[in-house]
Design an enzyme around this catalytic site. Sequence first.
Site, PDB file in Angstrom:
ATOM      1  CE1 TYR A 187      49.700  38.931  35.493  1.00  0.00           C
ATOM      2  CE2 TYR A 187      48.441  39.962  33.717  1.00  0.00           C
ATOM      3  CZ  TYR A 187      48.837  39.925  35.044  1.00  0.00           C
ATOM      4  OH  TYR A 187      48.386  40.880  35.906  1.00  0.00           O
ATOM      5  CB  THR A 189      45.132  39.243  30.844  1.00  0.00           C
ATOM      6  OG1 THR A 189      46.529  39.335  30.482  1.00  0.00           O
ATOM      7  CG2 THR A 189      44.855  40.085  32.067  1.00  0.00           C
ATOM      8  CE  LYS A 190      50.030  38.105  27.734  1.00  0.00           C
ATOM      9  NZ  LYS A 190      49.940  39.085  28.827  1.00  0.00           N
ATOM     10  CG  ASN A 191      44.517  34.399  23.613  1.00  0.00           C
ATOM     11  OD1 ASN A 191      44.603  35.498  24.175  1.00  0.00           O
ATOM     12  ND2 ASN A 191      44.178  34.280  22.350  1.00  0.00           N
TER      13      ASN A 191
END
Length: 392
Positions: A187, A189-191
């Site tokens: 998603y 916002t993920k790393n």
Amino acid sequence: MSNFTKRETFIPYNQPDLTDAEIHEVVETLRSGWIAKGPRTVKFEQEFAKYLGAKHAVAMNSCTAALHVALLSAGIGKGDEVITTPMTFASTANTILHVGATPVFADIDYQTGCIDPDEIEKKITPRTKAVIPVHYSGQVCDLDRIYEMADKYGLFVSEDAAHALGSRYKGRLIGNHLKGTAAYSFYATKNLTTGEGGMLVTDDDQIDAKARIWAGQGMSHNAWNRYAKGGTWQYDICEPGFKYNMFDIQAALGLVQLSRLEDMQLRRLKIAQKYQREFAKIDAVEPPFVPEYTTHSWHLYVLRIVPELLTIGRDQFITELNERNVGTSVHFIPVTDMSTYTKRYGFQKGDFPQTEKHFERIISLPLYPTLTEEQSDYIVAAVRDIVEKYHK
Ligand SMILES: Cc1ncc(COP(=O)(O)O)c(C=O)c1O
């Protein structure tokens, strides 16, 4: 007194780190004539598995899909109980309901925010078939204890690794040498991001084969290739599967992001180390405790306030940060507080005391590779300013 000066511009809670390389690869994909699931998705699966040292990786359109498919592939269904944590995003628990099983919640270990193995053991019944430990914020669950229990009671372990790309347990990457499965989220916002996306990882050949069927409309073989030269038009539908596959525009992003992951992780680590150092000097906040067995992926930086030392609570603290132009979030409102769960299972205050204590105190601060030194210094100064203003 602090000589804090409010900045003019807002620091967003999160921003994806996308470069010209990602843009170029997406454009190349659009020009290639193959934009659905295709060669780039297959390559991303291979590269992702290689990075983790895992046998199989199945790319999907979300981590939610990967969690759902993990349970389906392990044969979890009606009449089964699956134990998980209240301190997670709702989809972890929703997917248990999606397969017709019953979610059973076990309280967290207050120190880490992850599910407490002792609490898992208390919740095991003859109907318990699986556990979904969530590597909360990039901390890791105490996996040796969880897998010991899984062996003892014959449980399937579906690790929710949405936050844990790059996390290690006792030096080993989450996803490496898995006995169960691990589900990752890509998603925004993920790393590592593909906009939306997910991956199911396993070393188990049977789970891998079933997952590909469940995530690919229930088709009997590699049907994505049926329009290519040599591909076959024939297929069977052997399960009522789901349309959960990743496609090549996402995978184009994923391949470039994966090649940049180590650099992005280093940047996260540097900011997290500053936060750890600086917040340890402020008595009314509590930086995350990282056990010796954990290498944290620093997906989230979850700061806890100490309400006993402040005249304001967490909600007002967030408002104060917002007024100082700092974006924040809260991970998570416990699933057991969500109306569909309270209505179904009648949860009440006091049922999960460690989760409740944790929830009252948490604020997720901005932590992403493009956050500048100046911005992270400012965030520390803003927290310090609020504590000074509202200290008892
Ligand atoms: C712990 C956890 N599990 C699962 C998910 C679901 O991920 P996705 O949005 O990729 O479906 C999330 C989403 O943020 C999450 O935080």
